[in-house]
Structure formats: structure tokens, C-alpha cells
Design a protein around this motif. Structure first.
Motif, PDB file in Angstrom:
ATOM      1  N   SER A   1      -2.815   2.880 -14.573  1.00 36.55           N
ATOM      2  CA  SER A   1      -2.840   4.327 -14.761  1.00 36.55           C
ATOM      3  C   SER A   1      -4.112   4.733 -15.492  1.00 36.55           C
TER       4      SER A   1
ATOM      5  N   THR B   1      -1.485  -1.884  -9.937  1.00 35.46           N
ATOM      6  CA  THR B   1      -1.664  -0.503 -10.340  1.00 35.46           C
ATOM      7  C   THR B   1      -2.102  -0.444 -11.801  1.00 35.46           C
TER       8      THR B   1
ATOM      9  N   THR C   1       0.811  -1.214   0.000  1.00 34.45           N
ATOM     10  CA  THR C   1       0.000   0.000   0.000  1.00 34.45           C
ATOM     11  C   THR C   1       0.843   1.263   0.000  1.00 34.45           C
ATOM     12  N   GLN C   2       2.097   1.157   0.390  1.00 35.09           N
ATOM     13  CA  GLN C   2       2.947   2.332   0.495  1.00 35.09           C
ATOM     14  C   GLN C   2       3.595   2.658  -0.853  1.00 35.09           C
ATOM     15  N   ARG C   3       3.607   3.929  -1.196  1.00 40.05           N
ATOM     16  CA  ARG C   3       4.189   4.365  -2.466  1.00 40.05           C
ATOM     17  C   ARG C   3       5.662   3.964  -2.571  1.00 40.05           C
ATOM     18  N   ALA C   4       6.373   4.017  -1.462  1.00 39.65           N
ATOM     19  CA  ALA C   4       7.799   3.666  -1.455  1.00 39.65           C
ATOM     20  C   ALA C   4       8.019   2.212  -1.873  1.00 39.65           C
ATOM     21  N   ASP C   5       7.110   1.310  -1.504  1.00 36.43           N
ATOM     22  CA  ASP C   5       7.235  -0.093  -1.915  1.00 36.43           C
ATOM     23  C   ASP C   5       7.115  -0.237  -3.431  1.00 36.43           C
ATOM     24  N   PHE C   6       6.196   0.525  -4.036  1.00 37.78           N
ATOM     25  CA  PHE C   6       6.030   0.489  -5.485  1.00 37.78           C
ATOM     26  C   PHE C   6       7.255   1.077  -6.185  1.00 37.78           C
ATOM     27  N   GLN C   7       7.817   2.145  -5.631  1.00 42.22           N
ATOM     28  CA  GLN C   7       9.002   2.760  -6.230  1.00 42.22           C
ATOM     29  C   GLN C   7      10.211   1.841  -6.136  1.00 42.22           C
TER      30      GLN C   7
END
Length: 138
Positions: free
Chosen positions: A71, A69, A31-37
Motif C-alpha cells: 500500500s 501488494t 492479477t484479479q482483485r477478486a483473487d486477492f479478496q
């Protein structure tokens, strides 16, 4: 008259739920953006219906992290949600058996492909993509 007793879903005839699920590491949703990055900096493979990114985590090897995800290029909210539902389902079917604990996976939906490709093709593509990312099994 009472109905016959049946075993709950996910248990064997003896009623032991842990025996049916013990070999599969649990899926934890990212859920954290940092994990996706971080996953975006890892390995990736593009298939017809999605892009799969993978990153090995050194900190925790007890579960499989999975993120989804899509877009706005995929379409409106209805199309994006349909694509993500399909990605969630193929991940639920394939990753417990073929995913590796201690890894994060991110499935990215593709424009007009994720929602329209036959479901069996998506499942086969995910299995193939995992084989490519993990390399040959020894």
C-alpha cells in the motif's frame, strides 16, 4: 574458434529440462482483485517484514498462485517497487519447494520493514510463515 557447448540453465548434464523442474508446480501470478479478496478471507500470518495470506483452491490443484501488494503506507513508488521486488524474489526462491499446489498466497509488504530487513531474514521468515500456515507435516 568456437566456444564450448554448455547446457542451458535449469537442465542437467543430459539436457533434460523437465527432470529439473518436474517436481515443482509452476507459480502463477494473481492479477484479479477478486483473487486477492478471496485470499484475504483465508489464513494469514504476520512476520516482521511482510504479511502472508493463504487460501486453498478446490478448483485447480496444478499450480501455485502468488500475489504481491504494497500500500501507499510503505512509501512512494520507488519504495513500493523495491519492496515488491524483494517479495517476488523470496517467493521465487521458497514457494516452489515449500508451497502447496492448489493454494493461493499473497505477500503484503510492510512499512519501512520489507525493504530494509536483510534478505536472508526475509527468506527465513517466509519459510517459517509457510510452516505455520501449513501446520505440521505428516
Amino acid at each position: 574458434m568456437t566456444p564450448p557447448q554448455t547446457s542451458p540453465i535449469g537442465t542437467d548434464a543430459s539436457g533434460d529440462a523437465s527432470a529439473a523442474v518436474s517436481s515443482c508446480p509452476p507459480l502463477i501470478v494473481l492479477t484479479q482483485r477478486a483473487d486477492f479478496q478471496r485470499a484475504a478471507r483465508g489464513k494469514r500470518v504476520a512476520m516482521a517484514g511482510f504479511v502472508l495470506q493463504m487460501l486453498h483452491r478446490a478448483d485447480d490443484t496444478t499450480h501455485i498462485g502468488i500475489g504481491y501488494t504494497c500500500s501507499k503506507k510503505v512509501g512512494n513508488a520507488v519504495a513500493r517497487n523495491r519492496a515488491k521486488r524483494r517479495l517476488r524474489e523470496i517467493a521465487r526462491m521458497v514457494l516452489p519447494q515449500q508451497g502447496l499446489a492448489g493454494h493461493n498466497y499473497v505477500l503484503i509488504g510492510r512499512k519501512s520493514a520489507t525493504a530494509t530487513i536483510p534478505f536472508t531474514t526475509l527468506v527465513a521468515d517466509l519459510e517459517k510463515a509457510l510452516g505455520i500456515l501449513h501446520g505440521p507435516r505428516k
